[in-house]
Design a protein around this motif. Structure first.
Motif, PDB file in Angstrom:
ATOM      1  N   HIS A  34       0.070  31.383  16.925  1.00 11.08           N
ATOM      2  CA  HIS A  34      -0.012  29.973  17.281  1.00 11.08           C
ATOM      3  C   HIS A  34       0.905  29.187  16.354  1.00 11.08           C
ATOM      4  O   HIS A  34       1.100  29.561  15.200  1.00 11.08           O
ATOM      5  N   GLU A  35       1.425  28.112  16.871  1.00  5.99           N
ATOM      6  CA  GLU A  35       2.295  27.280  16.051  1.00  5.99           C
ATOM      7  C   GLU A  35       1.489  26.626  14.937  1.00  5.99           C
ATOM      8  O   GLU A  35       0.365  26.165  15.142  1.00  5.99           O
ATOM      9  N   GLN A  36       2.080  26.578  13.761  1.00  8.43           N
ATOM     10  CA  GLN A  36       1.394  25.973  12.628  1.00  8.43           C
ATOM     11  C   GLN A  36       1.425  24.450  12.749  1.00  8.43           C
ATOM     12  O   GLN A  36       2.426  23.864  13.171  1.00  8.43           O
ATOM     13  N   VAL A  37       0.339  23.814  12.381  1.00  2.44           N
ATOM     14  CA  VAL A  37       0.215  22.360  12.447  1.00  2.44           C
ATOM     15  C   VAL A  37       1.010  21.736  11.306  1.00  2.44           C
ATOM     16  O   VAL A  37       0.998  22.231  10.180  1.00  2.44           O
ATOM     17  N   ASP A  38       1.724  20.652  11.593  1.00  2.00           N
ATOM     18  CA  ASP A  38       2.481  19.943  10.574  1.00  2.00           C
ATOM     19  C   ASP A  38       1.518  19.040   9.799  1.00  2.00           C
ATOM     20  O   ASP A  38       1.176  17.934  10.233  1.00  2.00           O
ATOM     21  N   LEU A  39       1.067  19.529   8.649  1.00  2.00           N
ATOM     22  CA  LEU A  39       0.055  18.818   7.868  1.00  2.00           C
ATOM     23  C   LEU A  39       0.613  17.524   7.265  1.00  2.00           C
ATOM     24  O   LEU A  39      -0.116  16.535   7.139  1.00  2.00           O
ATOM     25  N   GLN A  40       1.894  17.530   6.901  1.00  2.00           N
ATOM     26  CA  GLN A  40       2.496  16.305   6.369  1.00  2.00           C
ATOM     27  C   GLN A  40       2.498  15.195   7.420  1.00  2.00           C
ATOM     28  O   GLN A  40       2.181  14.051   7.124  1.00  2.00           O
ATOM     29  N   GLN A  41       2.849  15.565   8.666  1.00  2.00           N
ATOM     30  CA  GLN A  41       2.892  14.560   9.740  1.00  2.00           C
ATOM     31  C   GLN A  41       1.492  14.041  10.047  1.00  2.00           C
ATOM     32  O   GLN A  41       1.306  12.850  10.295  1.00  2.00           O
ATOM     33  N   GLN A  42       0.500  14.923  10.014  1.00  2.00           N
ATOM     34  CA  GLN A  42      -0.882  14.486  10.227  1.00  2.00           C
ATOM     35  C   GLN A  42      -1.305  13.486   9.154  1.00  2.00           C
ATOM     36  O   GLN A  42      -1.960  12.484   9.449  1.00  2.00           O
ATOM     37  N   GLU A  43      -0.923  13.732   7.910  1.00  2.00           N
ATOM     38  CA  GLU A  43      -1.274  12.838   6.809  1.00  2.00           C
ATOM     39  C   GLU A  43      -0.575  11.485   6.974  1.00  2.00           C
ATOM     40  O   GLU A  43      -1.179  10.436   6.768  1.00  2.00           O
ATOM     41  N   GLU A  44       0.700  11.502   7.374  1.00  2.00           N
ATOM     42  CA  GLU A  44       1.417  10.251   7.606  1.00  2.00           C
ATOM     43  C   GLU A  44       0.793   9.468   8.756  1.00  2.00           C
ATOM     44  O   GLU A  44       0.633   8.255   8.669  1.00  2.00           O
ATOM     45  N   HIS A  51       0.865  -1.183   0.000  1.00  2.00           N
ATOM     46  CA  HIS A  51       0.000   0.000   0.000  1.00  2.00           C
ATOM     47  C   HIS A  51       0.895   1.224   0.000  1.00  2.00           C
ATOM     48  O   HIS A  51       1.893   1.266   0.723  1.00  2.00           O
ATOM     49  N   LYS A  52       0.525   2.226  -0.811  1.00  6.34           N
ATOM     50  CA  LYS A  52       1.303   3.464  -0.846  1.00  6.34           C
ATOM     51  C   LYS A  52       0.389   4.635  -0.539  1.00  6.34           C
ATOM     52  O   LYS A  52      -0.773   4.664  -0.939  1.00  6.34           O
ATOM     53  N   ASN A  53       0.939   5.593   0.178  1.00  2.21           N
ATOM     54  CA  ASN A  53       0.243   6.829   0.488  1.00  2.21           C
ATOM     55  C   ASN A  53       0.708   7.870  -0.520  1.00  2.21           C
ATOM     56  O   ASN A  53       1.885   8.199  -0.560  1.00  2.21           O
ATOM     57  N   PRO A  54      -0.197   8.367  -1.365  1.00  2.00           N
ATOM     58  CA  PRO A  54       0.251   9.365  -2.337  1.00  2.00           C
ATOM     59  C   PRO A  54       0.756  10.604  -1.603  1.00  2.00           C
ATOM     60  O   PRO A  54       0.090  11.126  -0.725  1.00  2.00           O
ATOM     61  N   SER A  55       1.964  11.017  -1.936  1.00  2.00           N
ATOM     62  CA  SER A  55       2.534  12.138  -1.210  1.00  2.00           C
ATOM     63  C   SER A  55       2.055  13.445  -1.832  1.00  2.00           C
ATOM     64  O   SER A  55       2.299  13.727  -3.002  1.00  2.00           O
ATOM     65  N   LEU A  56       1.322  14.192  -1.036  1.00  2.00           N
ATOM     66  CA  LEU A  56       0.783  15.465  -1.472  1.00  2.00           C
ATOM     67  C   LEU A  56       1.685  16.595  -0.989  1.00  2.00           C
ATOM     68  O   LEU A  56       2.340  16.480   0.042  1.00  2.00           O
ATOM     69  N   ARG A  57       1.688  17.682  -1.743  1.00  2.00           N
ATOM     70  CA  ARG A  57       2.419  18.859  -1.292  1.00  2.00           C
ATOM     71  C   ARG A  57       1.654  19.493  -0.144  1.00  2.00           C
ATOM     72  O   ARG A  57       0.435  19.354  -0.021  1.00  2.00           O
ATOM     73  N   THR A  58       2.365  20.192   0.712  1.00  2.00           N
ATOM     74  CA  THR A  58       1.730  20.832   1.863  1.00  2.00           C
ATOM     75  C   THR A  58       0.652  21.808   1.413  1.00  2.00           C
ATOM     76  O   THR A  58      -0.393  21.914   2.049  1.00  2.00           O
ATOM     77  N   SER A  59       0.862  22.494   0.298  1.00  2.00           N
ATOM     78  CA  SER A  59      -0.138  23.450  -0.193  1.00  2.00           C
ATOM     79  C   SER A  59      -1.428  22.752  -0.614  1.00  2.00           C
ATOM     80  O   SER A  59      -2.495  23.353  -0.595  1.00  2.00           O
ATOM     81  N   GLU A  60      -1.344  21.465  -0.975  1.00  2.00           N
ATOM     82  CA  GLU A  60      -2.547  20.708  -1.326  1.00  2.00           C
ATOM     83  C   GLU A  60      -3.279  20.204  -0.086  1.00  2.00           C
ATOM     84  O   GLU A  60      -4.455  19.909  -0.136  1.00  2.00           O
ATOM     85  N   LEU A  61      -2.545  20.085   1.020  1.00  2.00           N
ATOM     86  CA  LEU A  61      -3.157  19.618   2.263  1.00  2.00           C
ATOM     87  C   LEU A  61      -3.881  20.733   3.003  1.00  2.00           C
ATOM     88  O   LEU A  61      -4.862  20.488   3.690  1.00  2.00           O
ATOM     89  N   GLY A  62      -3.383  21.946   2.900  1.00  2.00           N
ATOM     90  CA  GLY A  62      -4.018  23.068   3.586  1.00  2.00           C
ATOM     91  C   GLY A  62      -3.298  24.362   3.261  1.00  2.00           C
ATOM     92  O   GLY A  62      -2.099  24.378   2.993  1.00  2.00           O
ATOM     93  N   THR A  63      -4.038  25.460   3.297  1.00  2.00           N
ATOM     94  CA  THR A  63      -3.446  26.744   2.940  1.00  2.00           C
ATOM     95  C   THR A  63      -3.610  27.786   4.032  1.00  2.00           C
ATOM     96  O   THR A  63      -3.289  28.950   3.826  1.00  2.00           O
ATOM     97  N   ASP A  64      -4.101  27.402   5.180  1.00  2.00           N
ATOM     98  CA  ASP A  64      -4.316  28.382   6.245  1.00  2.00           C
ATOM     99  C   ASP A  64      -2.996  28.863   6.833  1.00  2.00           C
ATOM    100  O   ASP A  64      -2.036  28.121   6.947  1.00  2.00           O
ATOM    101  N   ARG A  65      -2.998  30.133   7.231  1.00  2.00           N
ATOM    102  CA  ARG A  65      -1.853  30.690   7.936  1.00  2.00           C
ATOM    103  C   ARG A  65      -2.032  30.396   9.425  1.00  2.00           C
ATOM    104  O   ARG A  65      -3.138  30.127   9.887  1.00  2.00           O
TER     105      ARG A  65
END
Length: 147
Positions: A66-76, A37-51
């Motif tokens: 506030h500290e920005q959430v690590d969207l890549q880590q959440q996806e993993e 199984h593979k997880n398609p790797s998305l760019r951070t801009s595709e995961l979210g664009t909020d500041r």
């Protein structure tokens, strides 16, 4: 480490999961890929664009970010938790010995999602980062590993 013939070895990281079957000897494992199984790797801009959010003090003019959430880590972590569910299915439908090899962070996420019956059936949990295409180094590591 003794890896019995027909044992299943599951390698997981944040972007891939591969299940192998030992078709070799117990002391010289030869791993054959069964499932991947593979997880398609998305760019951070595709995961979210909020500041990052801002907070304001009502009694002073100071502001804070506030500290920005690590969207890549959440996806993993989401992918790894889905793979933990798949591991539950594999263990419940088989009586073969299971060896789990996962990146340390992924192993922590998997442990949270495995039931007690599944955890008890695991022959070994090895906190190493091996990808699915690393079949030969993975087999050599298993042969040398002390459990």
């Amino acid at each position: 480490m003794l890896v019995r013939k027909d044992s299943k070895v599951i390698a997981v990281d944040g972007s891939r999961m591969a299940m192998f079957k030992n078709i070799g000897d117990a002391f010289a494992p030869v791993l054959e890929l069964i499932e991947e199984h593979k997880n398609p790797s998305l760019r951070t801009s595709e995961l979210g664009t909020d500041r990052p959010g801002r907070s304001f003090q009502s009694k002073s003019p100071s502001r804070g970010a506030h500290e920005q959430v690590d969207l890549q880590q959440q996806e993993e972590d989401r992918f790894v938790s889905e793979m933990a569910q798949r591991i539950e299915q594999i263990v419940s439908g088989s009586d073969a010995a299971i060896i789990l090899v996962a990146a340390p962070r992924a192993l922590g996420v998997i442990r949270k999602h495995l039931g007690p019956k599944t955890s008890a059936r695991l022959l070994a949990e090895i906190p190493k980062d091996f990808g699915p295409e690393d079949t030969e180094p993975l087999a050599k590591m298993l042969a040398k590993h002390d459990a």
